[in-house]
Design a protein around this motif. Structure first.
Motif, PDB file in Angstrom:
ATOM      1  N   ASN A  24       0.804  -1.225   0.000  1.00  0.00           N
ATOM      2  CA  ASN A  24       0.000   0.000   0.000  1.00  0.00           C
ATOM      3  C   ASN A  24       0.834   1.270   0.000  1.00  0.00           C
ATOM      4  O   ASN A  24       0.731   2.096  -0.904  1.00  0.00           O
ATOM      5  CB  ASN A  24      -0.929   0.004   1.217  1.00  0.00           C
ATOM      6  N   ASN A  25       1.677   1.436   0.991  1.00  0.00           N
ATOM      7  CA  ASN A  25       2.309   2.727   1.194  1.00  0.00           C
ATOM      8  C   ASN A  25       3.826   2.586   1.200  1.00  0.00           C
ATOM      9  O   ASN A  25       4.502   2.697   0.181  1.00  0.00           O
ATOM     10  CB  ASN A  25       1.761   3.332   2.502  1.00  0.00           C
ATOM     11  N   ARG A  26       4.392   2.341   2.360  1.00  0.00           N
ATOM     12  CA  ARG A  26       5.853   2.320   2.495  1.00  0.00           C
ATOM     13  C   ARG A  26       6.510   1.231   1.642  1.00  0.00           C
ATOM     14  O   ARG A  26       7.545   1.452   1.015  1.00  0.00           O
ATOM     15  CB  ARG A  26       6.219   2.121   3.971  1.00  0.00           C
ATOM     16  N   ASP A  71      -0.380  -8.829  -1.710  1.00  0.00           N
ATOM     17  CA  ASP A  71      -1.139  -8.042  -0.734  1.00  0.00           C
ATOM     18  C   ASP A  71      -2.448  -8.751  -0.456  1.00  0.00           C
ATOM     19  O   ASP A  71      -3.018  -9.394  -1.344  1.00  0.00           O
ATOM     20  CB  ASP A  71      -1.410  -6.618  -1.241  1.00  0.00           C
ATOM     21  N   ASP A 116       3.419  -4.079  11.340  1.00  0.00           N
ATOM     22  CA  ASP A 116       4.491  -4.637  12.186  1.00  0.00           C
ATOM     23  C   ASP A 116       4.222  -6.077  12.653  1.00  0.00           C
ATOM     24  O   ASP A 116       5.157  -6.862  12.818  1.00  0.00           O
ATOM     25  CB  ASP A 116       4.699  -3.761  13.434  1.00  0.00           C
ATOM     26  N   HIS A 151       5.696  -8.785  10.223  1.00  0.00           N
ATOM     27  CA  HIS A 151       7.072  -8.759   9.730  1.00  0.00           C
ATOM     28  C   HIS A 151       7.767 -10.102   9.947  1.00  0.00           C
ATOM     29  O   HIS A 151       8.545 -10.546   9.116  1.00  0.00           O
ATOM     30  CB  HIS A 151       7.893  -7.686  10.464  1.00  0.00           C
ATOM     31  N   GLU A 161      10.899  -3.823   6.783  1.00  0.00           N
ATOM     32  CA  GLU A 161      10.634  -2.497   7.353  1.00  0.00           C
ATOM     33  C   GLU A 161      10.779  -2.487   8.880  1.00  0.00           C
ATOM     34  O   GLU A 161      10.753  -3.512   9.531  1.00  0.00           O
ATOM     35  CB  GLU A 161       9.242  -2.007   6.939  1.00  0.00           C
ATOM     36  N   LYS A 162      10.948  -1.297   9.393  1.00  0.00           N
ATOM     37  CA  LYS A 162      11.043  -1.078  10.836  1.00  0.00           C
ATOM     38  C   LYS A 162       9.656  -0.863  11.384  1.00  0.00           C
ATOM     39  O   LYS A 162       8.773  -0.503  10.596  1.00  0.00           O
ATOM     40  CB  LYS A 162      11.933   0.110  11.172  1.00  0.00           C
ATOM     41  N   GLN A 172      16.358   3.681   7.345  1.00  0.00           N
ATOM     42  CA  GLN A 172      17.122   4.257   6.238  1.00  0.00           C
ATOM     43  C   GLN A 172      18.025   5.404   6.660  1.00  0.00           C
ATOM     44  O   GLN A 172      18.907   5.811   5.918  1.00  0.00           O
ATOM     45  CB  GLN A 172      16.175   4.712   5.113  1.00  0.00           C
ATOM     46  N   HIS A 185      -5.666  -0.033   7.007  1.00  0.00           N
ATOM     47  CA  HIS A 185      -4.523   0.584   6.315  1.00  0.00           C
ATOM     48  C   HIS A 185      -4.027   1.829   7.055  1.00  0.00           C
ATOM     49  O   HIS A 185      -4.796   2.741   7.349  1.00  0.00           O
ATOM     50  CB  HIS A 185      -4.916   0.996   4.893  1.00  0.00           C
ATOM     51  N   GLY A 186      -2.757   1.856   7.327  1.00  0.00           N
ATOM     52  CA  GLY A 186      -2.120   3.033   7.928  1.00  0.00           C
ATOM     53  C   GLY A 186      -2.343   3.175   9.416  1.00  0.00           C
ATOM     54  O   GLY A 186      -1.382   3.263  10.187  1.00  0.00           O
ATOM     55  N   TRP A 191      -3.506   1.023  11.632  1.00  0.00           N
ATOM     56  CA  TRP A 191      -3.262  -0.155  12.480  1.00  0.00           C
ATOM     57  C   TRP A 191      -2.176   0.161  13.520  1.00  0.00           C
ATOM     58  O   TRP A 191      -2.119  -0.441  14.577  1.00  0.00           O
ATOM     59  CB  TRP A 191      -2.824  -1.351  11.612  1.00  0.00           C
ATOM     60  N   ARG A 192      -1.279   1.127  13.241  1.00  0.00           N
ATOM     61  CA  ARG A 192      -0.119   1.370  14.113  1.00  0.00           C
ATOM     62  C   ARG A 192      -0.500   1.894  15.503  1.00  0.00           C
ATOM     63  O   ARG A 192       0.360   1.970  16.372  1.00  0.00           O
ATOM     64  CB  ARG A 192       0.889   2.336  13.484  1.00  0.00           C
TER      65      ARG A 192
HETATM   66  N1  LIG Z   1      11.120   3.371   7.124  1.00  0.00           N
HETATM   67  C1  LIG Z   1      10.187   4.294   7.143  1.00  0.00           C
HETATM   68  O1  LIG Z   1      10.457   5.491   7.118  1.00  0.00           O
HETATM   69  C2  LIG Z   1       8.756   3.879   7.205  1.00  0.00           C
HETATM   70  C3  LIG Z   1       7.737   4.784   6.878  1.00  0.00           C
HETATM   71  C4  LIG Z   1       6.409   4.337   6.919  1.00  0.00           C
HETATM   72  C5  LIG Z   1       6.126   3.034   7.288  1.00  0.00           C
HETATM   73  N2  LIG Z   1       7.135   2.190   7.609  1.00  0.00           N
HETATM   74  C6  LIG Z   1       6.845   0.787   7.984  1.00  0.00           C
HETATM   75  O2  LIG Z   1       6.341   0.096   6.840  1.00  0.00           O
HETATM   76  C7  LIG Z   1       5.390  -0.891   7.236  1.00  0.00           C
HETATM   77  C8  LIG Z   1       4.087  -0.661   6.471  1.00  0.00           C
HETATM   78  O3  LIG Z   1       3.554   0.607   6.848  1.00  0.00           O
HETATM   79  P1  LIG Z   1       2.525   1.369   5.889  1.00  0.00           P
HETATM   80  O4  LIG Z   1       2.390   2.738   6.384  1.00  0.00           O
HETATM   81  O5  LIG Z   1       2.942   1.142   4.476  1.00  0.00           O
HETATM   82  O6  LIG Z   1       1.171   0.537   6.177  1.00  0.00           O
HETATM   83  P2  LIG Z   1      -0.081   0.356   5.220  1.00  0.00           P
HETATM   84  O7  LIG Z   1      -1.200  -0.140   6.061  1.00  0.00           O
HETATM   85  O8  LIG Z   1      -0.309   1.573   4.410  1.00  0.00           O
HETATM   86  O9  LIG Z   1       0.368  -0.797   4.187  1.00  0.00           O
HETATM   87  C9  LIG Z   1       0.536  -2.131   4.595  1.00  0.00           C
HETATM   88  C10 LIG Z   1       0.091  -3.054   3.465  1.00  0.00           C
HETATM   89  O10 LIG Z   1       0.317  -4.405   3.880  1.00  0.00           O
HETATM   90  C11 LIG Z   1      -0.798  -5.187   3.478  1.00  0.00           C
HETATM   91  N3  LIG Z   1      -0.851  -6.402   4.277  1.00  0.00           N
HETATM   92  C12 LIG Z   1      -1.314  -6.578   5.538  1.00  0.00           C
HETATM   93  N4  LIG Z   1      -1.147  -7.865   5.918  1.00  0.00           N
HETATM   94  C13 LIG Z   1      -0.565  -8.500   4.871  1.00  0.00           C
HETATM   95  C14 LIG Z   1      -0.145  -9.845   4.623  1.00  0.00           C
HETATM   96  N5  LIG Z   1      -0.290 -10.808   5.536  1.00  0.00           N
HETATM   97  N6  LIG Z   1       0.388 -10.138   3.428  1.00  0.00           N
HETATM   98  C15 LIG Z   1       0.527  -9.202   2.460  1.00  0.00           C
HETATM   99  N7  LIG Z   1       0.137  -7.924   2.616  1.00  0.00           N
HETATM  100  C16 LIG Z   1      -0.380  -7.571   3.821  1.00  0.00           C
HETATM  101  C17 LIG Z   1      -1.982  -4.257   3.660  1.00  0.00           C
HETATM  102  O11 LIG Z   1      -3.116  -4.679   2.939  1.00  0.00           O
HETATM  103  C18 LIG Z   1      -1.396  -2.939   3.136  1.00  0.00           C
HETATM  104  O12 LIG Z   1      -1.572  -2.854   1.731  1.00  0.00           O
HETATM  105  C19 LIG Z   1       5.245  -0.744   8.742  1.00  0.00           C
HETATM  106  O13 LIG Z   1       6.048  -1.693   9.389  1.00  0.00           O
HETATM  107  C20 LIG Z   1       5.760   0.660   9.037  1.00  0.00           C
HETATM  108  O14 LIG Z   1       6.294   0.808  10.322  1.00  0.00           O
HETATM  109  C21 LIG Z   1       8.429   2.576   7.559  1.00  0.00           C
END
Ligand SMILES: NC(=O)c1ccc[n+]([C@@H]2O[C@H](COP(=O)([O-])OP(=O)(O)OC[C@H]3O[C@@H](n4cnc5c(N)ncnc54)[C@H](O)[C@@H]3O)[C@@H](O)[C@H]2O)c1
Length: 444
Positions: A50-52, A73, A118, A121, A138-139, A167, A236-237, A239-240
């Motif tokens: 989705n995002n990161r 996904d 998280d 992971h 990811e962290k 990063q 999405h998003g 959950w944290r």
């Molecule tokens: N390094 C950074 O700067 C940074 C920035 C933002 C987020 N993150 C990390 O990235 C991770 C994701 O965060 P986000 O903001 O993208 O969350 P998000 O909810 O936007 O995206 C997570 C995606 O994972 C999918 N998902 C959930 N369970 C799954 C599974 N079992 N199999 C496959 N897909 C699955 C969801 O449907 C969603 O599309 C988190 O661990 C967050 O801490 C890191």
């Protein structure tokens, strides 16, 4: 040993709940086995788009020779949209999967990016290691201390290259900061102040439970987490802000910034002690379980790290909503992701600054450099910029603070060799997560 999807399930459900952690980890043993020759293309799969995860994938695809061969996904809406973007930008459609165990069976894939929430992971990362893939995870490394421990063991046991998504370890700004702090120009640094004030930390607006959206495999989203009705505020998003899936601002931003304090002293073990207090504002329209306000003091022998976050606020010390201040005898170095500066101490006897003022100096973030480093390490089999032990140390620190507050212990002492707190039974109960069957923690 290669495990099919069916084997993953049956093996994991047979396994005992948790492996006891040995007294020390095998630090920095270079991984040896790779299916890529240095000149080869590197084929990547992404789990969680989705995002990161997708942002990180796109940065990998800027590196020459890197291809996206698979996406996974649990939300078909996200999956289809991201696959179409890859096809549009790169001229081929990656394979698409709902279940990461199916993705891991794809043979032409060298590495996976884990961009899931998280709580998701640990298993994808460990299974990926088991089938010989390198991993960018990811962290924070995981949503519990024991998952972090197992991920370290898996990396070393299966001899994989694992880059943790902190990063800042690859950023120009923070590398300059480390060079300055470690040069000794600040004098002795025994205290680091860190803060992270963000509006989004208040969590989402409350919403009623609902049916999962069409195309979402909600059971697979929950995975090892307990069953509860679907709620858009926990998806999405956002959950944290719920303990089953994340740890709020403490783990979200905490790991990035605490990591800088650990790096300054080259520490790759969790702190010996934490003292923490936190609470939630009375905001009946908001939905979250994590703390809006939290202050934690982490300590090593002669080194104190102070963390604070104020959700819903975007003002902070030194005019920055987040940052790190390394407090030295000769001056204080203040940094965020975009810039750093040195504020000298005043020498009253000599009537002048103890050291030269520096900056503000601006530099790059590290979002693009971290994937470059990962790809280089896949080829060279060298240790990446953020090794797994570093990801574990800082994630465990952040979990320690959350556990101190949640267990109402408020002060915890950590025994690294025995992998437990020495002074709180209720805190010790929060080290190993309870996995919902058929999922279980791997035994390594
Ligand atoms: N390094 C950074 O700067 C940074 C920035 C933002 C987020 N993150 C990390 O990235 C991770 C994701 O965060 P986000 O903001 O993208 O969350 P998000 O909810 O936007 O995206 C997570 C995606 O994972 C999918 N998902 C959930 N369970 C799954 C599974 N079992 N199999 C496959 N897909 C699955 C969801 O449907 C969603 O599309 C988190 O661990 C967050 O801490 C890191």
């Amino acid at each position: 040993m290669y495990l099919s999807r069916r084997r993953f399930i049956s093996t994991s459900s047979k396994m005992a709940s948790s492996a006891a952690l040995g007294s020390s980890f095998p630090f920095y043993i270079p991984a040896r086995e790779s299916r890529t020759a240095p000149s080869d293309q590197v084929n990547i799969g992404l789990i969680g788009c989705n995002n990161r995860g997708f942002h990180v994938l796109k940065n990998h695809l800027k590196v020459p020779g890197v291809n996206c061969v698979a996406l996974c996904d649990i939300d078909q809406n996200v999956l289809q949209r991201r696959a179409a973007e890859i096809e549009n930008d790169h001229g081929h459609k990656p394979s698409m999967y709902e279940d990461f165990r199916d993705l891991l069976e794809q043979k032409d894939m060298d590495a996976v990016i884990v961009g899931t929430p998280d709580h998701w992971h640990c298993l994808p990362m460990i299974y990926a290691c088991e089938v010989g893939k390198d991993v960018y995870v990811e962290k924070p490394l995981a949503n519990s201390i024991e998952e972090c421990n197992l991920m370290v063991k898996a990396t070393r046991q299966y001899k994989r290259i694992v880059q943790v998504g902190q990063q800042q370890r690859s950023s120009e700004v923070w590398n300059q900061v480390m060079e300055f702090v470690k040069s000794g120009k600040l004098g002795a640094v025994q205290k680091v102040d860190i803060w992270g004030n963000f509006n989004y930390g208040l969590g989402p607006l409350k919403q009623p439970d609902a049916q999962p959206p069409a195309g979402v495999n909600y059971d697979l989203f929950l995975g090892p987490a307990r069953v509860r009705p679907f709620n858009p505020a926990r998806f999405h998003g956002s959950w944290r802000f719920f303990w089953d899936y994340g740890g709020g601002l403490m783990t979200d931003w905490g790991v990035h910034l605490l990591d800088m304090a650990l790096w300054a002293k080259d520490l790759s073990r969790p702190p010996d002690k934490v003292t923490a207090q936190g609470y939630q504002y009375d905001m009946p329209d908001r939905s979250r379980e994590t703390q809006d306000v939290l202050t934690a003091l982490f300590s090593y022998d002669d080194y104190l790290i102070q963390w604070e976050h104020n959700a819903g606020k975007q003002v902070g010390p030194y005019g920055r909503n987040y940052g790190v201040a390394f407090i030295g005898e000769m001056g204080t170095l203040v940094a965020d992701r975009a810039r750093w500066e040195v504020l000298p101490e005043w020498d009253g006897d000599q009537n002048r600054n103890k050291i030269e003022k520096v900056g503000p100096v601006e530099g790059k973030h590290g979002h693009e450099q971290h994937p470059v480093n990962f790809i280089e390490c896949i080829k060279s089999r060298n240790e990446p910029a953020c090794p797994i032990e570093v990801g574990r140390a800082v994630a465990v620190a952040a979990h320690m603070a959350n556990i101190a507050v949640r267990s109402e212990s408020y002060h915890l002492e950590w025994d690294e060799a025995r992998n437990k707190f020495t002074n709180s039974k209720s805190a010790n109960k929060m080290i190993v997560p309870e996995y919902r069957k058929p999922w279980s923690l791997p035994k390594l």
